[in-house]
Write a protein that holds these residues in place. Sequence first.
Motif, PDB file in Angstrom:
ATOM      1  N   GLY A  33     -32.219   2.994 -16.830  1.00  0.00           N
ATOM      2  CA  GLY A  33     -33.024   3.141 -15.624  1.00  0.00           C
ATOM      3  C   GLY A  33     -32.264   3.797 -14.489  1.00  0.00           C
ATOM      4  O   GLY A  33     -32.850   4.208 -13.493  1.00  0.00           O
ATOM      5  N   GLU A  34     -30.948   3.941 -14.626  1.00  0.00           N
ATOM      6  CA  GLU A  34     -30.144   4.509 -13.540  1.00  0.00           C
ATOM      7  C   GLU A  34     -30.549   5.958 -13.250  1.00  0.00           C
ATOM      8  O   GLU A  34     -30.763   6.324 -12.092  1.00  0.00           O
ATOM      9  CB  GLU A  34     -28.654   4.419 -13.878  1.00  0.00           C
ATOM     10  CG  GLU A  34     -27.770   4.928 -12.772  1.00  0.00           C
ATOM     11  CD  GLU A  34     -26.281   4.755 -13.053  1.00  0.00           C
ATOM     12  OE1 GLU A  34     -25.490   5.175 -12.182  1.00  0.00           O
ATOM     13  OE2 GLU A  34     -25.911   4.234 -14.118  1.00  0.00           O
ATOM     14  N   THR A  35     -30.644   6.781 -14.290  1.00  0.00           N
ATOM     15  CA  THR A  35     -31.051   8.174 -14.080  1.00  0.00           C
ATOM     16  C   THR A  35     -32.474   8.225 -13.538  1.00  0.00           C
ATOM     17  O   THR A  35     -32.783   9.024 -12.651  1.00  0.00           O
ATOM     18  CB  THR A  35     -30.934   8.978 -15.384  1.00  0.00           C
ATOM     19  OG1 THR A  35     -29.558   8.967 -15.801  1.00  0.00           O
ATOM     20  CG2 THR A  35     -31.400  10.413 -15.210  1.00  0.00           C
ATOM     21  N   GLY A  36     -33.352   7.352 -14.032  1.00  0.00           N
ATOM     22  CA  GLY A  36     -34.720   7.292 -13.536  1.00  0.00           C
ATOM     23  C   GLY A  36     -34.781   6.951 -12.059  1.00  0.00           C
ATOM     24  O   GLY A  36     -35.568   7.532 -11.313  1.00  0.00           O
ATOM     25  N   ALA A  37     -33.939   6.018 -11.625  1.00  0.00           N
ATOM     26  CA  ALA A  37     -33.912   5.638 -10.204  1.00  0.00           C
ATOM     27  C   ALA A  37     -33.419   6.795  -9.347  1.00  0.00           C
ATOM     28  O   ALA A  37     -33.957   7.044  -8.260  1.00  0.00           O
ATOM     29  CB  ALA A  37     -33.045   4.399 -10.005  1.00  0.00           C
ATOM     30  N   GLY A  69     -26.356  11.103 -24.056  1.00  0.00           N
ATOM     31  CA  GLY A  69     -25.556   9.935 -23.702  1.00  0.00           C
ATOM     32  C   GLY A  69     -25.932   9.446 -22.331  1.00  0.00           C
ATOM     33  O   GLY A  69     -27.067   9.069 -22.084  1.00  0.00           O
ATOM     34  N   ASP A  70     -24.995   9.469 -21.388  1.00  0.00           N
ATOM     35  CA  ASP A  70     -25.242   8.988 -20.029  1.00  0.00           C
ATOM     36  C   ASP A  70     -25.658  10.140 -19.120  1.00  0.00           C
ATOM     37  O   ASP A  70     -25.041  11.199 -19.134  1.00  0.00           O
ATOM     38  CB  ASP A  70     -23.974   8.348 -19.447  1.00  0.00           C
ATOM     39  CG  ASP A  70     -23.603   7.065 -20.165  1.00  0.00           C
ATOM     40  OD1 ASP A  70     -24.516   6.361 -20.631  1.00  0.00           O
ATOM     41  OD2 ASP A  70     -22.399   6.778 -20.267  1.00  0.00           O
ATOM     42  N   GLY A  71     -26.689   9.904 -18.326  1.00  0.00           N
ATOM     43  CA  GLY A  71     -27.087  10.890 -17.336  1.00  0.00           C
ATOM     44  C   GLY A  71     -27.935  12.005 -17.913  1.00  0.00           C
ATOM     45  O   GLY A  71     -28.373  11.969 -19.050  1.00  0.00           O
ATOM     46  N   ALA A  72     -28.163  13.018 -17.086  1.00  0.00           N
ATOM     47  CA  ALA A  72     -29.032  14.134 -17.442  1.00  0.00           C
ATOM     48  C   ALA A  72     -28.238  15.432 -17.515  1.00  0.00           C
ATOM     49  O   ALA A  72     -27.379  15.692 -16.677  1.00  0.00           O
ATOM     50  CB  ALA A  72     -30.152  14.270 -16.416  1.00  0.00           C
ATOM     51  N   ASP A  73     -28.534  16.244 -18.535  1.00  0.00           N
ATOM     52  CA  ASP A  73     -27.869  17.547 -18.675  1.00  0.00           C
ATOM     53  C   ASP A  73     -28.829  18.651 -19.102  1.00  0.00           C
ATOM     54  O   ASP A  73     -28.423  19.784 -19.316  1.00  0.00           O
ATOM     55  CB  ASP A  73     -26.690  17.462 -19.653  1.00  0.00           C
ATOM     56  CG  ASP A  73     -27.089  17.118 -21.088  1.00  0.00           C
ATOM     57  OD1 ASP A  73     -28.300  17.114 -21.413  1.00  0.00           O
ATOM     58  OD2 ASP A  73     -26.183  16.846 -21.897  1.00  0.00           O
ATOM     59  N   THR A  74     -30.119  18.328 -19.232  1.00  0.00           N
ATOM     60  CA  THR A  74     -31.088  19.288 -19.749  1.00  0.00           C
ATOM     61  C   THR A  74     -32.375  19.216 -18.937  1.00  0.00           C
ATOM     62  O   THR A  74     -32.839  18.127 -18.606  1.00  0.00           O
ATOM     63  CB  THR A  74     -31.405  18.981 -21.233  1.00  0.00           C
ATOM     64  OG1 THR A  74     -30.181  19.006 -21.978  1.00  0.00           O
ATOM     65  CG2 THR A  74     -32.381  19.989 -21.822  1.00  0.00           C
ATOM     66  N   ALA A  75     -32.937  20.378 -18.622  1.00  0.00           N
ATOM     67  CA  ALA A  75     -34.241  20.458 -17.959  1.00  0.00           C
ATOM     68  C   ALA A  75     -35.048  21.569 -18.625  1.00  0.00           C
ATOM     69  O   ALA A  75     -34.566  22.695 -18.769  1.00  0.00           O
ATOM     70  CB  ALA A  75     -34.081  20.737 -16.466  1.00  0.00           C
ATOM     71  N   LEU A  76     -36.254  21.224 -19.048  1.00  0.00           N
ATOM     72  CA  LEU A  76     -37.160  22.169 -19.686  1.00  0.00           C
ATOM     73  C   LEU A  76     -38.498  22.136 -18.964  1.00  0.00           C
ATOM     74  O   LEU A  76     -38.898  21.097 -18.427  1.00  0.00           O
ATOM     75  CB  LEU A  76     -37.432  21.777 -21.147  1.00  0.00           C
ATOM     76  CG  LEU A  76     -36.264  21.574 -22.088  1.00  0.00           C
ATOM     77  CD1 LEU A  76     -36.782  21.110 -23.457  1.00  0.00           C
ATOM     78  CD2 LEU A  76     -35.445  22.839 -22.238  1.00  0.00           C
TER      79      LEU A  76
END
Length: 185
Positions: free
Chosen positions: A35-39, A147-154
């Motif tokens: 939920g951390e990335t979502g927050a 893994g942890d966090g975000a690295d991709t956007a489509l």
Amino acid sequence: MIQTDDLDTAALLGRAAEYADENDIDAVCVASTSGETGAKAAERFGEELVVVGHSYGYDEENEQELADEYIEMIEDAGAEVFTGPMVFSNLGSAIAQKEGFSSHELVADVLRLFGQGTKVAVECPLMACDGGLIDAGDRVLSIAGTGDGADTALLVRAANSRDFYETRVLEVIAKPAEEENLIYW
């Protein structure tokens, strides 16, 4: 395409927010395990956002990985949370364990050739669409990671999972490009 090999989650979310401001999108979808990335995404996208988490029991029987504190932060920002079966996983994994192969797993494995984040960024709008939180045909800014966090956007045209072949990756906005960051699970 933005290469994200040296970007952290906050930087990627900033770039994604710029993209959303400059382009025609209907919704934003973000994958989040704890939920951390979502927050963090909820701070930037608010009501436009759907946060997609794992189903109950994904890691441990009867347990949800999304932390209550993050769910509260996400919902306080006006975003929605979806938890449910992963389109390319749950049933397919059970079949593969028993039979040694599943077509669900094949689709997931092909998408992973572009990186784990790409697989998840295609999968999340399908899940959110199945949950009624995104409409089929919506242009969705889908953000995921490895893994942890975000690295991709489509930019993805959403579809229900039963109509998987109606899904389209309209644009690769950002993803890792260096081989060591294209982890294949």
